[in-house]
Design an enzyme around this catalytic site. Structure first.
Site, PDB file in Angstrom:
ATOM      1  N   THR A   1      39.802  48.053  37.245  1.00 30.23           N
ATOM      2  CA  THR A   1      39.044  47.635  36.068  1.00 30.23           C
ATOM      3  C   THR A   1      38.110  48.734  35.569  1.00 30.23           C
ATOM      4  O   THR A   1      37.472  49.442  36.350  1.00 30.23           O
ATOM      5  CB  THR A   1      38.218  46.377  36.393  1.00 30.23           C
ATOM      6  OG1 THR A   1      39.100  45.349  36.842  1.00 30.23           O
ATOM      7  CG2 THR A   1      37.468  45.884  35.175  1.00 30.23           C
TER       8      THR A   1
ATOM      9  N   GLY B   1      35.849  49.141  29.632  1.00 32.45           N
ATOM     10  CA  GLY B   1      36.505  48.661  28.415  1.00 32.45           C
ATOM     11  C   GLY B   1      37.888  48.079  28.635  1.00 32.45           C
ATOM     12  O   GLY B   1      38.571  47.719  27.672  1.00 32.45           O
TER      13      GLY B   1
ATOM     14  N   ILE C   1      33.968  46.963  41.146  1.00 34.33           N
ATOM     15  CA  ILE C   1      34.779  47.376  42.287  1.00 34.33           C
ATOM     16  C   ILE C   1      34.250  46.778  43.587  1.00 34.33           C
ATOM     17  O   ILE C   1      33.156  47.115  44.047  1.00 34.33           O
ATOM     18  CB  ILE C   1      34.847  48.919  42.392  1.00 34.33           C
ATOM     19  CG1 ILE C   1      35.289  49.523  41.043  1.00 34.33           C
ATOM     20  CG2 ILE C   1      35.789  49.325  43.519  1.00 34.33           C
ATOM     21  CD1 ILE C   1      36.594  48.975  40.495  1.00 34.33           C
TER      22      ILE C   1
ATOM     23  N   GLU D   1      47.876  39.584  46.336  1.00 32.25           N
ATOM     24  CA  GLU D   1      46.455  39.542  45.975  1.00 32.25           C
ATOM     25  C   GLU D   1      46.087  38.173  45.408  1.00 32.25           C
ATOM     26  O   GLU D   1      45.066  37.580  45.782  1.00 32.25           O
ATOM     27  CB  GLU D   1      46.146  40.633  44.956  1.00 32.25           C
ATOM     28  CG  GLU D   1      44.689  40.652  44.520  1.00 32.25           C
ATOM     29  CD  GLU D   1      44.347  41.820  43.608  1.00 32.25           C
ATOM     30  OE1 GLU D   1      43.220  41.853  43.089  1.00 32.25           O
ATOM     31  OE2 GLU D   1      45.221  42.689  43.406  1.00 32.25           O
ATOM     32  N   ARG D   2      46.913  37.660  44.510  1.00 31.01           N
ATOM     33  CA  ARG D   2      46.605  36.375  43.882  1.00 31.01           C
ATOM     34  C   ARG D   2      46.779  35.220  44.858  1.00 31.01           C
ATOM     35  O   ARG D   2      46.060  34.214  44.770  1.00 31.01           O
ATOM     36  CB  ARG D   2      47.466  36.208  42.627  1.00 31.01           C
ATOM     37  CG  ARG D   2      46.993  37.135  41.514  1.00 31.01           C
ATOM     38  CD  ARG D   2      47.981  37.377  40.411  1.00 31.01           C
ATOM     39  NE  ARG D   2      47.385  38.298  39.423  1.00 31.01           N
ATOM     40  CZ  ARG D   2      48.059  38.918  38.471  1.00 31.01           C
ATOM     41  NH1 ARG D   2      49.380  38.735  38.352  1.00 31.01           N
ATOM     42  NH2 ARG D   2      47.434  39.726  37.634  1.00 31.01           N
TER      43      ARG D   2
ATOM     44  N   GLN E   1      26.573  17.633  42.511  1.00 25.50           N
ATOM     45  CA  GLN E   1      26.059  16.406  41.910  1.00 25.50           C
ATOM     46  C   GLN E   1      25.838  15.323  42.969  1.00 25.50           C
ATOM     47  O   GLN E   1      24.831  14.614  42.953  1.00 25.50           O
ATOM     48  CB  GLN E   1      27.040  15.898  40.847  1.00 25.50           C
ATOM     49  CG  GLN E   1      26.556  14.701  40.043  1.00 25.50           C
ATOM     50  CD  GLN E   1      25.465  15.068  39.056  1.00 25.50           C
ATOM     51  OE1 GLN E   1      25.293  16.234  38.714  1.00 25.50           O
ATOM     52  NE2 GLN E   1      24.713  14.065  38.601  1.00 25.50           N
TER      53      GLN E   1
ATOM     54  N   ASN F   1      42.417  33.485  34.800  1.00 22.30           N
ATOM     55  CA  ASN F   1      43.306  32.325  34.757  1.00 22.30           C
ATOM     56  C   ASN F   1      44.068  32.244  33.440  1.00 22.30           C
ATOM     57  O   ASN F   1      45.178  31.703  33.383  1.00 22.30           O
ATOM     58  CB  ASN F   1      42.505  31.045  34.998  1.00 22.30           C
ATOM     59  CG  ASN F   1      42.169  30.875  36.469  1.00 22.30           C
ATOM     60  OD1 ASN F   1      42.486  31.730  37.298  1.00 22.30           O
ATOM     61  ND2 ASN F   1      41.527  29.766  36.814  1.00 22.30           N
TER      62      ASN F   1
END
Length: 381
Positions: free
Chosen positions: A126, A129, A157, A244-245, A338, A368
């Site tokens: 990442t 921008g 990072i 990773e996901r 809650q 997502n």
């Protein structure tokens, strides 16, 4: 719960790891949160006990065990707290790039230290921008003799402050068409000239996890640190994103299970209007709804883990699990807070921390919204 892909060996390993964490992590976690850092000593203790990179070859210091052990490690770390996500990233996201695409020389140089905790890893994709659109990263690396000259910035990072070894996604061919064919992976070591760290970022949650900006200014990276082949970095990233996901989904599911258990215990002990809060129909219905959601999520997740261990391509279903389980965990965190009432908003109750930590799981490893885009494309829409 007995996971279908785990054997007695995995459960013995879980008991050993849990005992280790009860001694070395649980008592100190709140202090780590306050100090905004997990000490390196914890990493080396993990390494000494064989909890870092256990799946890699024995010649590099691993145990060559199956990925079920990684599932156990990630579940147990999440039970302590989401801030330990950097260990899972090291074990099951960054190091696998080296084992899959590294040369023998690179493996011998880096992997043994990764298993001991002497070397902490990070991956830098990442940019300020550029988030999910990896083909449009601006960080570039131009070959100059025996070195690449790396320039650019990375942000958000994980392990950014403590990392000794960083896999950096960069453009080695800025003019490539299509753009993704210009992406390569370079491994930058801690003391490389031209490499510096920016701020340790102040996040809403995951306080003990060191997230940072990385800066490369005419950073001279030896060409021997190219991971795999030039121009294939984007392909490598896509190949590893399934795991990773899946890790993010495992963490979200585990967090949901922890939050529900804690909330059930709380509503049974807390009284209102002369009876336990658990005896009110609204409380019971809320608990039942969450428990059902969690059971269904676990069944789907366990199926995917088993298929992943078998080496199947399950990108579409993993994308489904990543968005659904992280979204569910976020809703469960709100419901559990809650049901804790005013005490749920107090820092001494763990649900407050979980409420802060959960939302980012819907964002990292691909938002997502990106997951839904991938699913739609794979459904032929």
């Amino acid at each position: 719960m007995k996971h279908p892909y785990l054997t007695d060996d995995h459960e013995i390993f879980r008991k050993s790891l849990r005992k280790f964490l009860e001694k070395e992590a649980y008592p100190f976690y709140e202090k780590w949160e306050e100090e905004r850092m997990i000490p390196r000593s914890f990493w080396t203790k993990m390494g000494e006990q064989g909890y870092l990179c256990p799946d890699i070859d024995e010649q590099y210091g691993g145990s060559e065990v199956d990925w079920g052990f990684a599932v156990v490690i990630n579940e147990e770390l999440e039970r302590v707290g989401s801030g330990l996500v950097g260990v899972g990233l090291h074990n099951d996201i960054v190091v696998p790039y080296i084992t899959a695409y590294g040369t023998d020389e690179q493996k011998k140089r880096w992997l043994p230290k990764c298993t001991t905790g002497e070397m902490i890893t990070a991956i830098a994709m990442t940019e300020p921008g550029t988030g999910s659109d990896l083909a449009n990263i601006q960080t570039n690396a131009i070959l100059d003799g025996d070195h690449y000259i790396l320039n650019g910035q990375k942000t958000f990072i994980t392990n950014g402050i403590q990392s000794d070894l960083i896999v950096v996604a960069c453009k080695t061919d800025p003019k490539a068409n299509p753009k993704h064919k210009g992406v390569s992976l370079l491994v930058v070591e801690r003391d490389t000239p031209g490499f510096s760290r920016g701020r340790k970022l102040n996040k809403v949650g995951l306080h003990c996890q060191d997230t940072a900006e990385l800066i490369f200014e005419d950073c001279r990276v030896p060409k021997e640190n190219l991971l795999g082949e030039e121009g294939k970095g984007f392909l490598y990233l896509m190949e590893k994103l399934q795991q990773e996901r899946l890790l993010v989904a495992i963490a979200a599911q585990t967090a949901s299970e922890v939050m529900l258990k804690q909330t059930i215990e709380y509503v049974k002990s807390r009284e209102a209007f002369g009876k336990p809060v658990s005896k009110f129909q609204n409380t019971q219905f809320k608990i039942v709804e969450m428990a059902t959601e969690i059971e269904m999520g676990r069944a789907f997740l366990d199926q995917l883990i088993a298929e992943h261990i078998e080496g199947k391509d399950i990108v579409t279903k993993v994308s489904m699990a990543k968005w659904k389980l992280t979204d569910s965990a976020r809703k469960i965190a709100a419901e559990c807070m809650q049901l804790h009432g005013g005490y749920g908003y107090m820092e001494e109750y763990e649900i407050a921390r979980r409420f802060r930590d959960i939302p980012v799981a819907s964002i990292y490893a691909g938002t997502n919204e990106i997951m839904k885009t991938i699913i739609a494309k794979n459904l032929g829409l």
